[in-house]
Design an enzyme around this catalytic site. Sequence first.
Site, PDB file in Angstrom:
ATOM      1  N   CYS A  89       0.533  -1.003  -0.235  1.00 22.63           N
ATOM      2  CA  CYS A  89       0.081   0.063   0.119  1.00 22.63           C
ATOM      3  C   CYS A  89       0.957   1.776   0.215  1.00 22.63           C
ATOM      4  O   CYS A  89       2.025   1.273   1.046  1.00 22.63           O
ATOM      5  CB  CYS A  89      -1.038  -0.159   0.931  1.00 22.63           C
ATOM      6  SG  CYS A  89      -1.941   1.381   1.561  1.00 22.63           S
ATOM      7  N   LEU A  90       0.563   2.165  -0.758  1.00 18.64           N
ATOM      8  CA  LEU A  90       0.754   3.175  -0.997  1.00 18.64           C
ATOM      9  C   LEU A  90       1.636   4.443   0.423  1.00 18.64           C
ATOM     10  O   LEU A  90       2.622   4.567   0.772  1.00 18.64           O
ATOM     11  CB  LEU A  90       0.583   4.592  -2.002  1.00 18.64           C
ATOM     12  CG  LEU A  90       0.874   4.015  -3.774  1.00 18.64           C
ATOM     13  CD1 LEU A  90      -0.052   4.873  -4.022  1.00 18.64           C
ATOM     14  CD2 LEU A  90       2.207   4.238  -3.922  1.00 18.64           C
ATOM     15  N   GLU A 132      -9.105  -1.198  -2.128  1.00 15.89           N
ATOM     16  CA  GLU A 132      -9.323   0.451  -2.493  1.00 15.89           C
ATOM     17  C   GLU A 132     -10.792   0.575  -1.178  1.00 15.89           C
ATOM     18  O   GLU A 132     -10.282   1.946  -0.857  1.00 15.89           O
ATOM     19  CB  GLU A 132      -9.087   1.038  -3.550  1.00 15.89           C
ATOM     20  CG  GLU A 132      -7.158   0.776  -4.360  1.00 15.89           C
ATOM     21  CD  GLU A 132      -6.932   1.488  -3.456  1.00 15.89           C
ATOM     22  OE1 GLU A 132      -6.458   2.271  -3.168  1.00 15.89           O
ATOM     23  OE2 GLU A 132      -5.929   0.445  -3.384  1.00 15.89           O
TER      24      GLU A 132
HETATM   25 CO    CO Z   1      -3.773   1.022   0.291  1.00 13.68          CO
END
Ligand code: CO
Length: 158
Positions: A89-90, A132
């Site tokens: 995940c970013l 998301e």
């Molecule tokens: Co994420």
Amino acid sequence: MSVRNIVTLGNETLRKKSKPVVDFDESLGTLLDDMKQTMIEKNGMGISAVQVGVLRRALIAEKEDGDFLEVINPTILETKGKVKKSEGCLSVPGFYTEVERPEYVKIEAYDRHGNKFEYETEGYFARCICHEIDHLNGILFVDLTKAGQEYKKKKGVQ
Ligand code: CO
């Protein structure tokens, strides 16, 4: 278009529930364009608005063929199966863990112009969309596995 800052684990914004998009206007278009550019710049496969600090139910996910899907105000209509695979995940840079997700998902959502559509997919892209959508509800992938829980504890964050 511009690259926005990514909100990372430990910032309580990520834990808030995003609100539905009400106005399908120019500022939504700008937000989506910026999200897309940010995601490309940071080598992500998906991004939700909360990750750039905007608590609205909007996300973008990249398909295997390189196309992008914009998803506003999604509702999950159906899921099938379960698969465990590695995710990142970013907002949690450098950490990966195997997460169980549906093999298939069918959603109802809106595009940036306010047109409703249904979309179904499986495998990688179903995983990406579910990850998301979790963001829109304040849920992070590190919440879903033992390794993720340990990672949070080690980092001293919620
Ligand atoms: Co994420």
